[in-house]
Structures are given as C-alpha cells and as structure tokens.
Design a protein around this motif. Structure first.
Motif, PDB file in Angstrom:
ATOM      1  N   GLY A 149     -23.599  45.210  33.962  1.00 27.05           N
ATOM      2  CA  GLY A 149     -23.396  43.938  33.289  1.00 27.05           C
ATOM      3  C   GLY A 149     -22.006  43.421  33.617  1.00 27.05           C
ATOM      4  N   LEU A 150     -21.792  42.126  33.441  1.00 23.14           N
ATOM      5  CA  LEU A 150     -20.521  41.494  33.796  1.00 23.14           C
ATOM      6  C   LEU A 150     -19.890  40.845  32.573  1.00 23.14           C
ATOM      7  CD1 LEU A 150     -18.475  40.403  35.935  1.00 23.14           C
ATOM      8  CD2 LEU A 150     -19.979  38.407  36.147  1.00 23.14           C
ATOM      9  N   HIS A 151     -18.628  41.182  32.334  1.00 23.90           N
ATOM     10  CA  HIS A 151     -17.848  40.495  31.296  1.00 23.90           C
ATOM     11  C   HIS A 151     -16.702  39.747  31.963  1.00 23.90           C
ATOM     12  CE1 HIS A 151     -15.544  39.634  27.675  1.00 23.90           C
ATOM     13  NE2 HIS A 151     -14.483  40.059  28.347  1.00 23.90           N
ATOM     14  N   VAL A 152     -16.673  38.437  31.762  1.00 22.41           N
ATOM     15  CA  VAL A 152     -15.557  37.602  32.206  1.00 22.41           C
ATOM     16  C   VAL A 152     -14.889  37.045  30.963  1.00 22.41           C
ATOM     17  CG1 VAL A 152     -14.848  35.561  33.503  1.00 22.41           C
ATOM     18  CG2 VAL A 152     -16.684  37.028  34.384  1.00 22.41           C
ATOM     19  N   GLU A 177     -28.591  46.934  39.880  1.00 21.25           N
ATOM     20  CA  GLU A 177     -29.502  46.311  38.929  1.00 21.25           C
ATOM     21  C   GLU A 177     -28.636  45.500  37.966  1.00 21.25           C
ATOM     22  OE1 GLU A 177     -32.856  47.385  35.529  1.00 21.25           O
ATOM     23  OE2 GLU A 177     -32.325  48.887  37.051  1.00 21.25           O
ATOM     24  N   TYR A 178     -28.593  44.197  38.220  1.00 24.48           N
ATOM     25  CA  TYR A 178     -27.726  43.335  37.426  1.00 24.48           C
ATOM     26  C   TYR A 178     -28.401  43.037  36.090  1.00 24.48           C
ATOM     27  CZ  TYR A 178     -24.782  39.390  36.100  1.00 24.48           C
ATOM     28  OH  TYR A 178     -23.934  38.555  35.421  1.00 24.48           O
ATOM     29  N   ALA A 222     -18.831  45.670  34.417  1.00 23.69           N
ATOM     30  CA  ALA A 222     -17.846  45.244  35.409  1.00 23.69           C
ATOM     31  C   ALA A 222     -17.076  44.062  34.830  1.00 23.69           C
ATOM     32  CB  ALA A 222     -18.541  44.819  36.698  1.00 23.69           C
ATOM     33  N   THR A 223     -15.790  44.001  35.114  1.00 22.53           N
ATOM     34  CA  THR A 223     -14.997  42.904  34.565  1.00 22.53           C
ATOM     35  C   THR A 223     -13.776  42.615  35.438  1.00 22.53           C
ATOM     36  OG1 THR A 223     -13.759  42.128  32.608  1.00 22.53           O
ATOM     37  CG2 THR A 223     -13.711  44.505  33.063  1.00 22.53           C
ATOM     38  N   PRO A 224     -13.378  41.358  35.535  1.00 21.04           N
ATOM     39  CA  PRO A 224     -12.090  41.033  36.139  1.00 21.04           C
ATOM     40  C   PRO A 224     -10.985  40.993  35.089  1.00 21.04           C
ATOM     41  CG  PRO A 224     -13.326  39.022  35.778  1.00 21.04           C
ATOM     42  CD  PRO A 224     -14.194  40.151  35.288  1.00 21.04           C
ATOM     43  N   ILE A 250     -14.068  44.950  38.478  1.00 20.97           N
ATOM     44  CA  ILE A 250     -15.100  44.588  39.458  1.00 20.97           C
ATOM     45  C   ILE A 250     -14.726  45.069  40.858  1.00 20.97           C
ATOM     46  CG2 ILE A 250     -14.116  42.267  39.822  1.00 20.97           C
ATOM     47  CD1 ILE A 250     -17.046  41.280  40.102  1.00 20.97           C
ATOM     48  N   ALA A 251     -13.435  45.137  41.178  1.00 22.00           N
ATOM     49  CA  ALA A 251     -13.019  45.611  42.499  1.00 22.00           C
ATOM     50  C   ALA A 251     -13.428  47.060  42.711  1.00 22.00           C
ATOM     51  CB  ALA A 251     -11.507  45.468  42.664  1.00 22.00           C
TER      52      ALA A 251
END
Length: 257
Positions: A149-152, A177-178, A222-224, A250-251
């Motif tokens: 999963g993505l947290h911005v 798997e997003y 994942a997060t920036p 995320i990197a």
C-alpha cells in the motif's frame, strides 16, 4: 474546503529539464539522517543505476519546518538562510521527503518571498517527482513480490501534487500486488509539532490511519514520507495485529531487482 476539494486542487508545476551529466545536490532531512539512513542510501543506488551524478553538501542541516510550523518564523528564516548558503549554487536539489520538499518549494516563499532562500527553495524536488517529471523515468525495472500500500503525506499530496508520481512508480514494479489504502487522502495525524501539542487528536487520527492500513490487506506500506511513518509506524509497533506489516521508504522498494 472538503478533503475531496483539497485533492482536486492539485498544484501545477513547471518542471525544469535535466541536463545529462548535471550534478544534483542531495538534501537528506535531519530526521532521516538520524533514523532512516537506509532510505537515502537506496535513493543514491537508484541514481547510480540511472547515471545521475550527485553530491551531498555536508554543511546541510534542517529545512526549518519545525520552527515554521510552530509559529517561530524569525527562527525559521535563520534556518532557511542557512539552507540557501548550502544549496544556493545548485540548479537541482532532490530530497527523499515530500514534506521537506514542500517546506522549501512552497513555504520558504510564504515566509518571505524576497528571501534568496525562496529562490533556492523553488529548485527543491521530491525524489518521486524528480524521477517521473524531470528524468521522465516511470519504470526502474524493480521487482517486489509483496502486497504493498502507498501512503503519501499531506504536504506531498496537496502542496506538491506528487502522489500520482509515487503511485506510477509503484504500479510499474514487477510482481507487486498494489493494495490501495482506504481513505488514503486523510491525514495520519503527525503534523510535526502538532503531534506533541495536540497529542490526543494526533493519536486518534493515527489510529484511523492504522485501521485503514490493516483494512487494505497490505503487508508493506511504501511512503515518500518517513516523518509520517514515525508517527503511525510507532503506533503499529505497539499493536500486535500490525507486527507483520513492514514500512519502507518507496526508494527501498524501487531499488529491488
């Protein structure tokens, strides 16, 4: 203004061109230098693969955001002036933190548009937006067979409008798997010094973020914005139901091959 309206009001930026061989300056935020150096190292490995030359000015310190957010603008301007002294000679400055990039590119000018630091801050770019919007790279050849999963954070999403760039990079990772996080555009409650001054509200917001991460079914976030991750990640470490969920910049995912 509602959250939906905020998210539609994505800013438009005119991104500069990158000249091959041009050396960029790395701005590594103070909290990352102390707590998450592996994220910055992953970023440099990606730049090495892409042939992007870079330098790390060792005199760098903070961007001034803690003082600025707390209302101590005169103190913040002192730090901004130091930032200009360190980075003023560079055309492109890249940081693995969207919150710090927003502070430099947006809030330096808000503090005082006539400051030389405001012009320097306008040349600061977050890692993901630098890859997608300046280098025109959307696929790094990464492979990562996990549910992600993505947290911005709010600054990256609303001040920079770079959430799409981060998502694009993740969607091009092979075998991933997003798994989108519900209510992903809601604040995690960190807000820097807000989490100290308004701890009860901050924790309540963080609790909702943790619940939505669990609902997503992701086993990696994942997060920036590892500053946000210090907040909700700390809550997750004390919650037995979250112990199988990892949090990475995320990197650190994009560097996998």
């Amino acid at each position: 203004m509602t959250i939906e309206q905020l998210n539609k009001a994505v800013p438009h930026w005119d991104f500069p061109e990158y000249r091959p061989g041009e050396k960029i300056a790395l701005f590594i935020p103070c909290f990352m230098d102390q707590f998450f150096p592996e994220a910055a190292i992953a970023m440099t490995k990606i730049f090495d693969r892409l042939g992007v030359a870079y330098t790390y000015p060792p005199e760098q310190t903070c961007c001034g955001q803690p003082a600025f957010n707390s209302g101590y603008r005169k103190d913040a301007v002192k730090v901004m002036n130091k930032f200009h002294e360190v980075f003023g000679d560079y055309d492109l400055i890249v940081t693995p933190s969207s919150a710090c990039a927003a502070m430099a590119r947006v809030f330096f000018a808000e503090a005082d548009p006539d400051l030389p630091a405001a012009r320097t801050g306008s040349r600061v770019f977050e890692f993901c937006e630098f890859l997608v919007n300046i280098l025109k790279v959307t696929d790094l050849g990464a492979r990562y067979p996990r549910k992600v999963g993505l947290h911005v954070g709010c600054h990256g999403r609303r001040e920079l409008g770079m959430a799409d760039a981060a998502e694009t990079l993740l969607l091009n990772v092979k075998d991933i798997e997003y798994t989108p996080i519900p209510a992903v555009d809601e604040c995690c409650g960190f807000g820097g010094t807000f989490s100290v001054k308004m701890a009860g509200t901050s924790l309540a917001m963080g609790k909702l973020k943790v619940e939505n991460i669990l609902k997503s079914g992701a086993d990696v976030v994942a997060t920036p914005d590892l500053s946000c991750a210090m907040h909700f990640g700390g809550m997750m470490r004390h919650d037995p139901t979250c112990r199988k969920v990892d949090i990475f910049h995320i990197a650190e995912i994009l560097v996998h091959q």
